[in-house]
Design a protein around this motif. Structure first.
Motif, PDB file in Angstrom:
ATOM      1  N   MET A   8       0.837  -1.198   0.000  1.00  0.00           N
ATOM      2  CA  MET A   8       0.000   0.000   0.000  1.00  0.00           C
ATOM      3  C   MET A   8       0.867   1.240   0.000  1.00  0.00           C
ATOM      4  O   MET A   8       1.878   1.311   0.684  1.00  0.00           O
ATOM      5  CB  MET A   8      -0.907   0.017   1.230  1.00  0.00           C
ATOM      6  N   ALA A   9       0.439   2.248  -0.759  1.00  0.00           N
ATOM      7  CA  ALA A   9       1.170   3.508  -0.831  1.00  0.00           C
ATOM      8  C   ALA A   9       0.219   4.651  -0.536  1.00  0.00           C
ATOM      9  O   ALA A   9      -0.918   4.662  -1.010  1.00  0.00           O
ATOM     10  CB  ALA A   9       1.792   3.688  -2.214  1.00  0.00           C
ATOM     11  N   ALA A  10       0.692   5.620   0.244  1.00  0.00           N
ATOM     12  CA  ALA A  10      -0.079   6.832   0.505  1.00  0.00           C
ATOM     13  C   ALA A  10       0.202   7.828  -0.607  1.00  0.00           C
ATOM     14  O   ALA A  10       1.358   8.119  -0.920  1.00  0.00           O
ATOM     15  CB  ALA A  10       0.299   7.421   1.862  1.00  0.00           C
ATOM     16  N   GLN A  11      -0.849   8.349  -1.235  1.00  0.00           N
ATOM     17  CA  GLN A  11      -0.700   9.257  -2.369  1.00  0.00           C
ATOM     18  C   GLN A  11      -1.654  10.432  -2.222  1.00  0.00           C
ATOM     19  O   GLN A  11      -2.538  10.442  -1.358  1.00  0.00           O
ATOM     20  CB  GLN A  11      -0.972   8.519  -3.683  1.00  0.00           C
ATOM     21  N   THR A  12      -1.473  11.430  -3.068  1.00  0.00           N
ATOM     22  CA  THR A  12      -2.340  12.604  -3.086  1.00  0.00           C
ATOM     23  C   THR A  12      -2.709  12.922  -4.524  1.00  0.00           C
ATOM     24  O   THR A  12      -1.871  12.830  -5.422  1.00  0.00           O
ATOM     25  CB  THR A  12      -1.636  13.825  -2.455  1.00  0.00           C
ATOM     26  N   VAL A  13      -3.959  13.290  -4.748  1.00  0.00           N
ATOM     27  CA  VAL A  13      -4.402  13.749  -6.057  1.00  0.00           C
ATOM     28  C   VAL A  13      -5.097  15.092  -5.857  1.00  0.00           C
ATOM     29  O   VAL A  13      -5.800  15.303  -4.871  1.00  0.00           O
ATOM     30  CB  VAL A  13      -5.345  12.727  -6.735  1.00  0.00           C
ATOM     31  N   ARG A  14      -4.893  16.000  -6.779  1.00  0.00           N
ATOM     32  CA  ARG A  14      -5.496  17.329  -6.693  1.00  0.00           C
ATOM     33  C   ARG A  14      -6.397  17.574  -7.896  1.00  0.00           C
ATOM     34  O   ARG A  14      -6.058  17.218  -9.014  1.00  0.00           O
ATOM     35  CB  ARG A  14      -4.395  18.401  -6.632  1.00  0.00           C
ATOM     36  N   TRP A  15      -7.569  18.148  -7.648  1.00  0.00           N
ATOM     37  CA  TRP A  15      -8.468  18.605  -8.700  1.00  0.00           C
ATOM     38  C   TRP A  15      -9.214  19.795  -8.132  1.00  0.00           C
ATOM     39  O   TRP A  15      -8.844  20.315  -7.074  1.00  0.00           O
ATOM     40  CB  TRP A  15      -9.390  17.480  -9.172  1.00  0.00           C
ATOM     41  N   ASN A  16     -10.254  20.269  -8.803  1.00  0.00           N
ATOM     42  CA  ASN A  16     -10.900  21.481  -8.315  1.00  0.00           C
ATOM     43  C   ASN A  16     -11.683  21.262  -7.030  1.00  0.00           C
ATOM     44  O   ASN A  16     -12.218  22.214  -6.461  1.00  0.00           O
ATOM     45  CB  ASN A  16     -11.802  22.102  -9.393  1.00  0.00           C
ATOM     46  N   GLY A  17     -11.764  20.020  -6.576  1.00  0.00           N
ATOM     47  CA  GLY A  17     -12.354  19.735  -5.273  1.00  0.00           C
ATOM     48  C   GLY A  17     -11.340  19.786  -4.151  1.00  0.00           C
ATOM     49  O   GLY A  17     -11.661  19.506  -3.004  1.00  0.00           O
ATOM     50  N   GLY A  18     -10.093  20.162  -4.480  1.00  0.00           N
ATOM     51  CA  GLY A  18      -9.042  20.222  -3.477  1.00  0.00           C
ATOM     52  C   GLY A  18      -8.055  19.093  -3.649  1.00  0.00           C
ATOM     53  O   GLY A  18      -7.954  18.484  -4.717  1.00  0.00           O
ATOM     54  N   ALA A  19      -7.327  18.818  -2.594  1.00  0.00           N
ATOM     55  CA  ALA A  19      -6.355  17.723  -2.603  1.00  0.00           C
ATOM     56  C   ALA A  19      -6.865  16.600  -1.712  1.00  0.00           C
ATOM     57  O   ALA A  19      -7.290  16.836  -0.583  1.00  0.00           O
ATOM     58  CB  ALA A  19      -4.997  18.210  -2.121  1.00  0.00           C
ATOM     59  N   ALA A  20      -6.848  15.395  -2.237  1.00  0.00           N
ATOM     60  CA  ALA A  20      -7.301  14.226  -1.488  1.00  0.00           C
ATOM     61  C   ALA A  20      -6.129  13.310  -1.206  1.00  0.00           C
ATOM     62  O   ALA A  20      -5.377  12.943  -2.118  1.00  0.00           O
ATOM     63  CB  ALA A  20      -8.376  13.481  -2.258  1.00  0.00           C
ATOM     64  N   HIS A  21      -5.991  12.940   0.043  1.00  0.00           N
ATOM     65  CA  HIS A  21      -5.025  11.912   0.438  1.00  0.00           C
ATOM     66  C   HIS A  21      -5.715  10.561   0.328  1.00  0.00           C
ATOM     67  O   HIS A  21      -6.887  10.417   0.688  1.00  0.00           O
ATOM     68  CB  HIS A  21      -4.560  12.159   1.874  1.00  0.00           C
ATOM     69  N   PHE A  22      -5.014   9.562  -0.180  1.00  0.00           N
ATOM     70  CA  PHE A  22      -5.617   8.235  -0.288  1.00  0.00           C
ATOM     71  C   PHE A  22      -4.557   7.150  -0.190  1.00  0.00           C
ATOM     72  O   PHE A  22      -3.365   7.388  -0.445  1.00  0.00           O
ATOM     73  CB  PHE A  22      -6.411   8.096  -1.591  1.00  0.00           C
ATOM     74  N   LEU A  23      -5.008   5.973   0.194  1.00  0.00           N
ATOM     75  CA  LEU A  23      -4.175   4.776   0.153  1.00  0.00           C
ATOM     76  C   LEU A  23      -4.468   4.047  -1.155  1.00  0.00           C
ATOM     77  O   LEU A  23      -5.631   3.927  -1.568  1.00  0.00           O
ATOM     78  CB  LEU A  23      -4.489   3.857   1.331  1.00  0.00           C
ATOM     79  N   HIS A  24      -3.421   3.586  -1.795  1.00  0.00           N
ATOM     80  CA  HIS A  24      -3.563   2.908  -3.078  1.00  0.00           C
ATOM     81  C   HIS A  24      -2.837   1.577  -3.032  1.00  0.00           C
ATOM     82  O   HIS A  24      -1.720   1.477  -2.513  1.00  0.00           O
ATOM     83  CB  HIS A  24      -2.987   3.773  -4.203  1.00  0.00           C
ATOM     84  N   LEU A  25      -3.501   0.578  -3.577  1.00  0.00           N
ATOM     85  CA  LEU A  25      -2.887  -0.737  -3.713  1.00  0.00           C
ATOM     86  C   LEU A  25      -3.268  -1.284  -5.085  1.00  0.00           C
ATOM     87  O   LEU A  25      -4.449  -1.512  -5.361  1.00  0.00           O
ATOM     88  CB  LEU A  25      -3.368  -1.686  -2.617  1.00  0.00           C
ATOM     89  N   PRO A  26      -2.288  -1.456  -5.979  1.00  0.00           N
ATOM     90  CA  PRO A  26      -2.622  -1.960  -7.320  1.00  0.00           C
ATOM     91  C   PRO A  26      -3.035  -3.419  -7.273  1.00  0.00           C
ATOM     92  O   PRO A  26      -2.781  -4.128  -6.302  1.00  0.00           O
ATOM     93  CB  PRO A  26      -1.312  -1.767  -8.090  1.00  0.00           C
ATOM     94  N   THR A  27      -3.684  -3.849  -8.322  1.00  0.00           N
ATOM     95  CA  THR A  27      -4.053  -5.247  -8.444  1.00  0.00           C
ATOM     96  C   THR A  27      -3.017  -5.967  -9.295  1.00  0.00           C
ATOM     97  O   THR A  27      -2.385  -5.361 -10.166  1.00  0.00           O
ATOM     98  CB  THR A  27      -5.453  -5.405  -9.065  1.00  0.00           C
ATOM     99  N   GLY A  28      -2.891  -7.266  -9.070  1.00  0.00           N
ATOM    100  CA  GLY A  28      -1.926  -8.030  -9.847  1.00  0.00           C
ATOM    101  C   GLY A  28      -2.558  -8.905 -10.895  1.00  0.00           C
ATOM    102  O   GLY A  28      -1.869  -9.656 -11.583  1.00  0.00           O
ATOM    103  N   ASN A  29      -3.910  -8.796 -11.028  1.00  0.00           N
ATOM    104  CA  ASN A  29      -4.575  -9.740 -11.933  1.00  0.00           C
ATOM    105  C   ASN A  29      -5.147  -9.093 -13.183  1.00  0.00           C
ATOM    106  O   ASN A  29      -5.897  -9.732 -13.918  1.00  0.00           O
ATOM    107  CB  ASN A  29      -5.696 -10.481 -11.184  1.00  0.00           C
ATOM    108  N   GLY A  30      -4.835  -7.804 -13.399  1.00  0.00           N
ATOM    109  CA  GLY A  30      -5.310  -7.135 -14.596  1.00  0.00           C
ATOM    110  C   GLY A  30      -6.788  -6.820 -14.610  1.00  0.00           C
ATOM    111  O   GLY A  30      -7.362  -6.579 -15.673  1.00  0.00           O
ATOM    112  N   ALA A  31      -7.431  -6.813 -13.439  1.00  0.00           N
ATOM    113  CA  ALA A  31      -8.859  -6.524 -13.372  1.00  0.00           C
ATOM    114  C   ALA A  31      -9.144  -5.118 -13.884  1.00  0.00           C
ATOM    115  O   ALA A  31      -8.386  -4.182 -13.639  1.00  0.00           O
ATOM    116  CB  ALA A  31      -9.358  -6.669 -11.935  1.00  0.00           C
TER     117      ALA A  31
END
Length: 282
Positions: A8-31
């Motif tokens: 899991m990685a902690a990341q941030t994304v910004r758009w006109n709604g502000g900046a959101a902190h989130f946890l991200h975990l990629p999938t390994g099965n191509g879903a």
């Protein structure tokens, strides 16, 4: 540390709604479908730490902190459940996730329902853990919190840790399962300055929003799994069957030895039920 050794990685994304902190975990099965996790009232992505690793088997996982909590920026005049749904939609759009699976708890469950009603093309399926819903009737303590959010926020912020732990324990069928580390993880967001304003933004107009949602539930077409703890004292299971009956495509799974947070108290059973449901809909 959340996610240590799990990928899991902690990341941030910004758009006109502000900046959101989130946890991200990629999938390994191509879903193809991403899975977005929404927390309950005044909780953060911390609550999903036991679910992201196993559920990454069905899709890449994204667990944001709602605005004003965790690492996410606050939003002025948020606008209650509808405003949180718009914010969640903006989060998914900023990351270009496409149609998503939404896994949500409690107040976040009401947000997920509103999202799926407002933008059905954006939601492939819903998994709702004891969602706040139109058939749920808050007890007097909950009504005080909802009606007096600006005053309740500072009180929660300055509440002694032991009182908070006692209140959090009420979410469990067996309060002895609440560890000090878990209590600290849920306590941390409540130390945020401006908590009363943040909470008031989350619950603004909640009665009218629930009434409006009740009139629209039959419109919802997303396959939905409702998961309830049989010993839920926060959003009692009495509202589960009327909610299921109001939805066109809903299943109900009851976990006997769990309270309001089955993903905390019975994570293996919770995750297995979610994976089984989502794979049956693949």
């Amino acid at each position: 540390m959340i996610g240590e050794g799990s990928g899991m990685a902690a990341q941030t994304v910004r758009w006109n709604g502000g900046a959101a902190h989130f946890l991200h975990l990629p999938t390994g099965n191509g879903a193809a479908s991403a899975v977005v996790f929404l927390p309950g009232l005044l909780a953060t992505s911390f609550c999903w730490r036991h679910s992201l690793p196993p559920l990454s088997a069905v899709g890449a996982c994204y667990a944001p902190d709602f605005p004003g909590l965790g690492g996410s920026e606050a939003v002025a005049r948020l606008g209650g459940i509808a405003g949180l749904a718009r914010w969640a939609r903006g989060f998914a759009a900023a990351l270009r996730l496409g149609p998503v699976i939404v896994v949500a708890s409690s107040w976040g469950g009401a947000v997920a329902l509103r999202w799926a009603l407002d933008a059905p093309q954006e939601v492939r399926a819903l998994v709702l853990a004891a969602p706040a819903n139109p058939f749920f009737h808050p007890v007097w303590r909950q009504r005080v919190l909802l009606r007096s959010a600006r005053l309740a926020g500072p009180a929660l912020r300055h509440m002694p840790d032991r009182w908070h732990a006692q209140g959090l324990g009420a979410m469990f069928a067996d309060p002895r399962r609440l560890t000090p580390e878990t209590a600290a993880g849920y306590r941390r967001p409540l130390r945020r300055s401006g908590l009363g304003r943040i909470l008031a933004g989350y619950v603004a107009g909640w009665r009218a929003e629930m009434a409006a949602m009740a009139a629209r539930l039959a419109e919802l077409r997303a396959p939905t799994l409702l998961i309830w703890g049989a010993q839920d004292r926060i959003v009692p299971i009495a509202s589960a069957q009327p909610l299921q009956a109001a939805l066109a495509h809903a299943e109900l799974r009851v976990l006997a030895d769990a309270g309001h947070a089955p993903f905390e108290e019975q994570p293996e059973a919770f995750n297995a039920a979610v994976i089984r449901f989502l794979r049956s809909r693949a």
